[in-house]
Design a protein around this motif. Structure first.
Motif, PDB file in Angstrom:
ATOM      1  N   TYR A 254       0.794  -1.220   0.000  1.00 16.41           N
ATOM      2  CA  TYR A 254       0.000   0.000   0.000  1.00 16.41           C
ATOM      3  C   TYR A 254       0.834   1.280   0.000  1.00 16.41           C
ATOM      4  N   ASN A 255       2.129   1.181   0.232  1.00 20.43           N
ATOM      5  CA  ASN A 255       2.902   2.388   0.540  1.00 20.43           C
ATOM      6  C   ASN A 255       4.091   2.600  -0.375  1.00 20.43           C
ATOM      7  N   ASP A 256       4.417   3.876  -0.555  1.00 19.84           N
ATOM      8  CA  ASP A 256       5.644   4.270  -1.212  1.00 19.84           C
ATOM      9  C   ASP A 256       6.829   3.741  -0.390  1.00 19.84           C
ATOM     10  N   PRO A 257       7.912   3.281  -1.032  1.00 21.56           N
ATOM     11  CA  PRO A 257       9.066   2.767  -0.275  1.00 21.56           C
ATOM     12  C   PRO A 257       9.678   3.778   0.679  1.00 21.56           C
ATOM     13  N   ARG A 258       9.406   5.068   0.459  1.00 19.78           N
ATOM     14  CA  ARG A 258       9.964   6.090   1.355  1.00 19.78           C
ATOM     15  C   ARG A 258       9.166   6.230   2.652  1.00 19.78           C
ATOM     16  N   THR A 259       8.031   5.543   2.744  1.00 20.13           N
ATOM     17  CA  THR A 259       7.238   5.581   3.971  1.00 20.13           C
ATOM     18  C   THR A 259       8.017   4.960   5.121  1.00 20.13           C
ATOM     19  N   LYS A 260       7.872   5.540   6.302  1.00 21.26           N
ATOM     20  CA  LYS A 260       8.537   4.971   7.477  1.00 21.26           C
ATOM     21  C   LYS A 260       8.054   3.542   7.707  1.00 21.26           C
ATOM     22  N   SER A 261       8.982   2.698   8.051  1.00 20.88           N
ATOM     23  CA  SER A 261       8.706   1.264   8.120  1.00 20.88           C
ATOM     24  C   SER A 261       7.522   0.928   9.030  1.00 20.88           C
ATOM     25  N   PHE A 262       7.452   1.544  10.207  1.00 17.92           N
ATOM     26  CA  PHE A 262       6.403   1.186  11.171  1.00 17.92           C
ATOM     27  C   PHE A 262       5.021   1.654  10.725  1.00 17.92           C
ATOM     28  N   LEU A 263       4.950   2.519   9.709  1.00 20.09           N
ATOM     29  CA  LEU A 263       3.666   2.991   9.196  1.00 20.09           C
ATOM     30  C   LEU A 263       3.172   2.179   8.006  1.00 20.09           C
ATOM     31  N   MET A 264       4.027   1.330   7.474  1.00 17.16           N
ATOM     32  CA  MET A 264       3.683   0.617   6.244  1.00 17.16           C
ATOM     33  C   MET A 264       2.561  -0.391   6.463  1.00 17.16           C
ATOM     34  N   ARG A 265       1.702  -0.490   5.460  1.00 13.96           N
ATOM     35  CA  ARG A 265       0.644  -1.499   5.471  1.00 13.96           C
ATOM     36  C   ARG A 265       0.893  -2.474   4.322  1.00 13.96           C
ATOM     37  N   ASN A 266       1.090  -3.732   4.683  1.00 15.13           N
ATOM     38  CA  ASN A 266       1.255  -4.812   3.709  1.00 15.13           C
ATOM     39  C   ASN A 266       0.286  -5.927   4.061  1.00 15.13           C
ATOM     40  N   GLU A 267      -0.075  -6.721   3.062  1.00 13.46           N
ATOM     41  CA  GLU A 267      -0.990  -7.840   3.300  1.00 13.46           C
ATOM     42  C   GLU A 267      -0.599  -9.022   2.416  1.00 13.46           C
ATOM     43  N   VAL A 268      -0.683 -10.214   2.984  1.00 14.82           N
ATOM     44  CA  VAL A 268      -0.619 -11.448   2.210  1.00 14.82           C
ATOM     45  C   VAL A 268      -2.032 -12.004   2.110  1.00 14.82           C
ATOM     46  N   LEU A 269      -2.452 -12.326   0.878  1.00 12.11           N
ATOM     47  CA  LEU A 269      -3.804 -12.830   0.639  1.00 12.11           C
ATOM     48  C   LEU A 269      -3.723 -14.228   0.031  1.00 12.11           C
ATOM     49  N   ILE A 270      -4.566 -15.125   0.528  1.00 14.09           N
ATOM     50  CA  ILE A 270      -4.709 -16.470  -0.042  1.00 14.09           C
ATOM     51  C   ILE A 270      -6.192 -16.714  -0.292  1.00 14.09           C
ATOM     52  N   ARG A 271      -6.519 -17.057  -1.525  1.00 13.71           N
ATOM     53  CA  ARG A 271      -7.918 -17.330  -1.844  1.00 13.71           C
ATOM     54  C   ARG A 271      -8.382 -18.637  -1.194  1.00 13.71           C
ATOM     55  N   LEU A 272      -9.676 -18.675  -0.877  1.00  6.68           N
ATOM     56  CA  LEU A 272     -10.255 -19.836  -0.196  1.00  6.68           C
ATOM     57  C   LEU A 272     -11.240 -20.555  -1.119  1.00  6.68           C
ATOM     58  N   ILE A 273     -11.322 -21.864  -0.943  1.00  7.65           N
ATOM     59  CA  ILE A 273     -12.250 -22.713  -1.692  1.00  7.65           C
ATOM     60  C   ILE A 273     -13.435 -23.052  -0.795  1.00  7.65           C
ATOM     61  N   ASP A 274     -14.656 -22.870  -1.303  1.00  7.52           N
ATOM     62  CA  ASP A 274     -15.874 -23.304  -0.604  1.00  7.52           C
ATOM     63  C   ASP A 274     -15.940 -22.802   0.837  1.00  7.52           C
ATOM     64  N   PHE A 275     -15.702 -21.511   1.032  1.00 11.73           N
ATOM     65  CA  PHE A 275     -15.760 -20.971   2.377  1.00 11.73           C
ATOM     66  C   PHE A 275     -17.206 -20.915   2.865  1.00 11.73           C
ATOM     67  N   THR A 276     -17.424 -21.342   4.097  1.00 11.20           N
ATOM     68  CA  THR A 276     -18.735 -21.294   4.735  1.00 11.20           C
ATOM     69  C   THR A 276     -18.673 -20.402   5.958  1.00 11.20           C
ATOM     70  N   LEU A 277     -19.535 -19.408   6.005  1.00  9.15           N
ATOM     71  CA  LEU A 277     -19.612 -18.528   7.173  1.00  9.15           C
ATOM     72  C   LEU A 277     -20.557 -19.178   8.171  1.00  9.15           C
ATOM     73  N   GLU A 278     -20.000 -19.750   9.210  1.00 13.73           N
ATOM     74  CA  GLU A 278     -20.793 -20.538  10.156  1.00 13.73           C
ATOM     75  C   GLU A 278     -21.586 -19.658  11.111  1.00 13.73           C
ATOM     76  N   LEU A 279     -22.726 -20.174  11.486  1.00 11.73           N
ATOM     77  CA  LEU A 279     -23.574 -19.479  12.454  1.00 11.73           C
ATOM     78  C   LEU A 279     -23.700 -20.334  13.704  1.00 11.73           C
TER      79      LEU A 279
END
Length: 398
Positions: free
Chosen positions: A373-398
């Motif tokens: 999400y951030n320019d490389p010049r952004t201070k390290s502790f402010l950086m927002r990064n995410e790892v995403l993995i797609r899911l198969i047949d996800f069920t939202l349980e109740l």
């Protein structure tokens, strides 16, 4: 990476699964049946048979036999008609929890036992005060996913609540998902208890230090600039990851070299900066995605998301070795982290997330995405990064 490669995450309002099913479809689209709590019109009051004065919920014939049995759960339980009537009422009423309409007070007993991991009240006035306080301090958005009967005199709802803590200058976003167990008084079929269970903690008893720590952790600062990003709704937030439902979006894509690499970046940014058939400049969005589509995380592409008001037919043809394509959206598990997204760190985050998903009985697809999400010049502790993995047949349980 230019300054403009970061962004504020924005929620998409999506439909809940139709009752009584609780499966969240991999393909999603907005629907008028579920909307933000701040934008709905006045909903109808709960229709009741022979409603008593001052009460929106009347005892039906089965409930009238309970008049001399004061405890909840005694007798045969709610009739099928009454259970469905109360479920339909909650589907209409709860989306107004934090808007100007508010919930229907007449559907609740004067004494309502409310509990969540850090709050408790024992009267309807205390319950409503808690709602007003949250509205003042956090500006919540509430999304109701499902409602069903789970006990003789008990209904359970599944929901997402997204809040911004307005008292802090950076207005951090707090996300809670979970269940609300709603008890029903068998004498009058009014709600007399509301107990919240959060997905992100184990100890949901009042007062939970784990719950307080869960709130505190979410007050940290991430620098996410206010530019466009793919729309998503957080379906579930655990202690280790979020499960999000993404709407479809378009990307311009080029061949990359590794998850944290920049190979191909000049090609995709060149396209949006005007190196295309019509020399059209296209607004920058965030995040920059790098996607590894195989188990070895070696087949990598780099992507920039295109504005939501574009479609493939209206985009100019590329001049360089880039591809325009539609990402169908769907369900992804997401692990957020700060700091410099070095390759070894990202690979470890992917490994940890995949292990957590398998441990929770979920089915991850091969490969992953890194969102920066951030320019490389952004201070390290402010950086927002995410790892995403797609899911198969996800069920939202109740």
């Amino acid at each position: 990476m230019a300054n403009t490669t970061c962004l504020r995450s924005r929620l998409l309002v999506l439909p809940p699964p139709p009752a009584p099913r609780t499966v969240v479809s991999f393909r999603l689209r907005p629907c008028a049946t579920t909307i933000s709590s701040s934008s709905r019109k006045r909903r109808p009051r709960l229709a009741a048979r022979a409603a008593p004065p001052g009460g929106a919920v009347a005892p039906a014939s089965a409930a009238s036999k309970e008049d001399d049995q004061g405890e909840m759960g005694s007798g045969g339980g709610l009739s099928a008609d009454d259970a469905e009537r109360l479920c339909q009422f909650l589907r209409a009423d709860l989306p107004h929890l934090f808007d100007d309409v508010g919930i229907d007070r007449s559907a609740y007993d004067d004494r309502v036992r409310f509990r969540d991991p850090i709050t408790r009240h024992d009267t309807i006035d205390g319950y409503l005060f808690n709602i007003r306080l949250l509205k003042l301090l956090f500006r919540p958005d509430f999304y109701l996913h499902a409602v069903k009967q789970t006990g003789p005199y008990e209904l359970t709802t599944r929901w997402t609540m997204v809040m911004k803590f307005m008292l802090l200058p950076w207005k951090p976003e707090l996300v809670f998902t979970g269940l609300s167990i709603m008890g029903v008084n068998p004498k009058n079929l009014k709600f007399n208890s509301h107990v919240d269970l959060w997905d992100s903690i184990q100890n949901n008893e009042y007062f939970s230090s784990e719950g307080l720590w869960d709130v505190f952790k979410q007050l940290r600062i991430y620098k996410t600039p206010d530019i466009e990003t793919p729309n998503y709704l957080i379906l579930k937030r655990t202690a280790h990851y979020e499960v999000r439902s993404y709407a479809p979006f378009l990307v311009v894509e080029a061949k990359g070299d590794k998850l944290t690499g920049s190979s191909g970046f000049n090609n995709v940014t060149g396209y949006i900066f005007g190196n295309n058939a019509s020399s059209e400049k296209i607004p920058m969005t965030t995040p920059v995605f790098t996607q590894a589509s195989d188990n070895t995380l070696s087949d990598v592409s780099i992507q920039i998301v295109l504005p939501m008001n574009k479609d493939l037919d209206s985009l100019p043809a590329p001049n360089t070795a880039v591809t325009l394509r539609k990402v169908e959206g769907g369900i992804a598990a997401v692990k957020k982290f700060s700091g410099r997204p070095k390759e070894e760190i990202v690979l470890q985050k992917e490994k940890d997330l995949r292990s957590q998903l398998l441990n929770d009985g979920l089915k991850p697809h091969p490969g992953c995405l890194l969102a920066r999400y951030n320019d490389p010049r952004t201070k390290s502790f402010l950086m927002r990064n995410e790892v995403l993995i797609r899911l198969i047949d996800f069920t939202l349980e109740l």
